[in-house]
Enzyme design. Structure first.
Site, mmCIF file in Angstrom:
data_model
loop_
_atom_site.group_PDB
_atom_site.id
_atom_site.type_symbol
_atom_site.label_atom_id
_atom_site.label_comp_id
_atom_site.label_asym_id
_atom_site.label_seq_id
_atom_site.Cartn_x
_atom_site.Cartn_y
_atom_site.Cartn_z
ATOM 1 C CG HIS A 128 3.902 -1.665 -4.124
ATOM 2 N ND1 HIS A 128 4.888 -0.651 -4.685
ATOM 3 C CD2 HIS A 128 3.412 -2.245 -2.969
ATOM 4 C CE1 HIS A 128 4.983 -0.147 -3.300
ATOM 5 N NE2 HIS A 128 4.282 -0.646 -3.242
ATOM 6 C CB ALA A 129 -0.846 -4.872 -5.255
#
Length: 133
Positions: free
Chosen positions: A51-52
């Protein structure tokens, strides 16, 4: 101000009784620490992250053992191997991250610039690429 991912060396105080390192927010890393968590007991072959964050910045240290951090900024991918407790990896916001190749008994310490906010996560790589353009 825009930052890029980088290894940051921490103070290392050598002593025959045992060594000591420390981290101070806004001094050794470019943000105030708002949250701390750790990742441990990762089974062989498992990957963490994926994820970011739109706003959160992080600093990751291998307190014990080793693991790799794979980052993508929307254009290029970088791999960092962490295996010492006296340096860590600064990860700016809007950077896709995956932690992999954990050794037995690896312990990852993660310092975050924000408190937990599920709305800050980007969990789909294609959405991440769209938002970085």
């Amino acid at each position: 101000m825009s930052y890029t991912a980088e290894i940051i060396h921490l103070p290392k105080i050598l002593d025959k009784r045992g060594n000591l390192s420390f981290i101070e927010g806004k001094h050794h890393i470019p943000f105030e620490i708002r949250r701390t968590y750790w990742i441990y007991d990762v089974p062989g072959g498992e990957v963490r992250g994926g994820h970011a964050y739109r706003d959160n910045e992080e600093f990751v240290v291998a307190l014990s053992g080793s693991f790799d951090v794979v980052l993508h900024d929307g254009i290029r991918e970088q791999r960092f191997s962490l295996n010492r407790s006296y340096y860590g990896l600064y990860i700016p916001k809007m950077t896709w991250r995956m932690l992999e190749n954990f050794s037995t008994n690896a312990l990852a310490l993660v310092l975050s610039s924000t408190t937990y906010d599920p709305e800050d996560y980007i969990r789909d790589f294609d959405v991440f690429l769209t938002e970085t353009r």
